[in-house]
Motif scaffolding. Structure first.
Motif, PDB file in Angstrom:
ATOM      1  N   LEU B 133       0.804  -1.221   0.000  1.00  6.51           N
ATOM      2  CA  LEU B 133       0.000   0.000   0.000  1.00  6.51           C
ATOM      3  C   LEU B 133       0.840   1.275   0.000  1.00  6.51           C
ATOM      4  N   LEU B 134       2.060   1.221   0.590  1.00  7.75           N
ATOM      5  CA  LEU B 134       2.897   2.434   0.598  1.00  7.75           C
ATOM      6  C   LEU B 134       3.317   2.847  -0.817  1.00  7.75           C
ATOM      7  N   PRO B 135       3.940   1.929  -1.594  1.00  6.09           N
ATOM      8  CA  PRO B 135       4.286   2.335  -2.964  1.00  6.09           C
ATOM      9  C   PRO B 135       3.049   2.667  -3.795  1.00  6.09           C
ATOM     10  N   LEU B 136       1.937   1.975  -3.553  1.00  8.54           N
ATOM     11  CA  LEU B 136       0.724   2.284  -4.309  1.00  8.54           C
ATOM     12  C   LEU B 136       0.238   3.694  -3.994  1.00  8.54           C
ATOM     13  N   TYR B 137       0.415   4.104  -2.732  1.00 10.53           N
ATOM     14  CA  TYR B 137       0.032   5.451  -2.320  1.00 10.53           C
ATOM     15  C   TYR B 137       0.822   6.492  -3.133  1.00 10.53           C
TER      16      TYR B 137
END
Lengths: 294, 289
Positions: B133-137
């Protein structure tokens, strides 16, 4: 094997059918995986510019007390959840597998909490375990099991067990239904043959049921372990990690690092470590699943 | 428990056993259902009664007051339900369309990169989604889809893809090709053959994939928590958590439980209506806890 006669043309058609899913996987899965690794090598404040720092974020992990504590807590939570859920689900699946009347109703009751979202289920628990207006305390006091209401979320031990009970209630139904499917896929002829040979109930359980269920049990074990290691919603919502940070899980610690401390680099490094650990667990456990024919 | 006392008639013994079975099974059923029913009951009390201490058991009068409070909360419960529905629509629509097309392609055609693509899609299952979820954010920020319900929906489609593609490929694998060949002879194109012939037969698979996509998107908490910043865009689970935060330290338990009911009723209803498909889905490996 293409349906059409022209293979080159058919090849293009096949690729076109798969293209949307492939493209989405590339953009939202493969590329972000790369970004994750890149992020983990940067000093990267949430609202600032990244600077390359090599493996610093990884080297900092052993000294990160919050994270180390979160690992300990998450492991304890995983072990307890898995043991409790397996013990209770055996009782429930015995009921769900009965041929008596109303069994279908019992089965559905045990399963319904599973289809409710974790956030909604956790908030239910929050209301019901409230010391002032919560029904749990009202029942306990009403039955004279306790003298005065218990503050379920005020001490680390009580908060831990409150979450265990919540999670068992919420996820038990899934385990029961999967076990039930495993049980019902065992050919009845096996049991009939055993009865003809004079095998007792216990012997049937020991030599037919348990060995046939082994792949199902292994699968549930993996899902329970990996699911518990990644648990987050219930901790953020029910206890907010408290009291005294005693219920901060690993994913919760990663979330805090990124969005409370605004340190995307460190959070990414923690994510990579978590990812690798879970891949290793799956790799180690895969042979367990394959043992179907042994 | 198999040892029978010979002095007790067998019917009496089995009657006692059946009684004990229903006692244990029934008590457990009450324990499992009670929290769900209790929230429904409380949500229908008047706002004052729902917040009373000690709680009353049966409502003294039925009231929709708690639901009215929710109607006025923030952007209003209708708006948050709309947000959840929009995300569900994108997730279900995207998952079904992409999975049907890809499942058909994987089942019927040979092409370069087929195995690599298939394995990559399945690899999504192996990677814990919370770590992505962090890189997707960041990526959604670059694509201009941060704080966007569509962006959230697309991410949820990606997480549903492995299950959907697997189910649909297996579904198409089980249909004889001769049916499509007949359609080709009648002059249908590839899409036409898919639409007129096979899609009808794989409808159960489509319902299963759609059902799981709906439940996953409707109940998702962590992804919207990270991706959505504006209060007006919150989905139901996020909105419920902010109701719980209360105003001026005062939590409205009645409104909170009404909100929980709104969030859980669609899931329970869908499960009760479609549980046949649900079980098929589990059998086919919808096993992402």
């Amino acid at each position: 094997m293409a349906v059409s006669k022209s293979t080159a043309h058919a090849g293009r058609t096949g690729a076109l059918f798969v293209a949307p899913a492939g493209l989405l996987t590339l953009v939202l899965f493969v590329i972000p995986l790369g970004i994750l690794v890149w992020m983990s090598l940067q000093d990267y404040p949430l609202l600032g510019k990244p600077t390359f720092t090599g493996f610093d974020n990884y080297l900092d992990i052993p000294g990160n007390e919050v994270f180390i504590q979160a690992i300990g807590f998450t492991l304890a939570y995983t072990v307890v959840t898995t043991v409790v859920m397996f013990l209770i689900s055996f009782v429930l699946v015995a009921i769900a597998n009965s041929r008596r009347r109303a069994t279908k109703f019992y089965r559905t009751s045990y399963f319904l909490p599973y289809v409710v979202g974790t956030a909604a289920a956790t908030l239910l628990w929050f209301v019901d375990s409230d010391p002032v207006i919560g029904v749990f305390n009202q029942v306990l006091v009403g039955l004279h099991l306790v003298d005065k209401p218990i503050a379920f979320l005020a001490s680390p031990t009580l908060a831990f067990w409150s979450i265990i009970v919540l999670v068992s209630w919420k996820f038990m139904g899934f385990q029961v239904i999967v076990l039930l499917m495993g049980l019902q896929s065992i050919p009845t002829a096996l049991f009939e043959a055993a009865r003809v040979d004079g095998a007792s109930r216990w012997q049937q359980l020991r030599f037919i049921t348990i060995p046939s269920l082994r792949p199902t049990l292994a699968l549930l074990f993996i899902l329970s372990v990996t699911g518990s290691l990644l648990a987050f919603d219930q901790f953020l919502i029910l206890t907010k990690g408290g009291p005294d940070n005693s219920t901060v899980s690993v994913v919760f610690a990663v979330y805090n690092t990124a969005f409370v401390n605004f340190d995307m680099g460190k959070a990414a490094a923690l994510s990579v470590v978590l990812l690798v650990v879970l891949l290793l667990i799956s790799a180690i456990q895969l042979p367990l699943l394959r043992r179907k024919d042994v | 428990m198999a040892i029978r006392n010979p002095s007790v008639p067998a019917t009496l013994w089995s009657g006692a056993r059946t009684g004990a079975f229903h006692l244990v099974a029934g008590v457990l059923a009450v324990l499992f259902l009670f929290p769900l029913l209790w929230a429904v009951l409380n949500s229908l009390k008047s706002p004052t009664e729902a917040n009373a201490s000690p709680p009353t058991f049966l409502p003294s009068s039925l009231s929709l007051g708690n639901y009215e409070t929710l109607g006025k909360y923030g952007a209003g419960i209708a708006a948050y339900t709309g947000n959840s529905l929009l995300v569900a629509l994108v997730t279900v629509g995207g998952t079904v369309v992409f999975s049907v097309l890809a499942g058909y392609g994987f089942s019927r055609y040979e092409f370069r990169g087929k195995n690599l693509t298939f394995v990559t899609i399945l690899a999504i299952l192996m990677v814990p989604y919370a770590t992505m979820l962090l890189p997707l954010y960041l990526l959604l920020g670059v694509l201009g889809l941060q704080d966007s319900l569509i962006g959230l929906g697309l991410v949820l489609v990606m997480f549903q893809l492995p299950f959907g593609v697997l189910i649909m490929r297996n579904a198409f694998d089980s249909i004889p090709r001769e049916l499509e060949e007949a359609a080709f002879l009648d002059g249908a194109g590839a899409l036409g053959a898919l639409r007129h012939v096979s899609l009808r037969i794989v409808t159960p698979g489509v319902v299963t994939v759609g059902l799981f996509a709906f439940l996953a998107s409707w109940n998702e908490f962590l992804a919207p928590l990270i991706f959505l910043n504006t209060g007006d865009k919150f989905t139901l689970p996020l909105m419920l958590v902010s109701v719980r935060e209360g105003t001026f330290g005062q939590i409205d338990f009645g409104a909170l439980q009404a909100g929980i009911v709104v969030a859980m009723v669609p899931c329970v209803a869908l499960y009760l209506v479609l549980n046949r498909y649900y079980v098929t889905g589990l059998l086919n490996g919808a096993l992402r806890g």
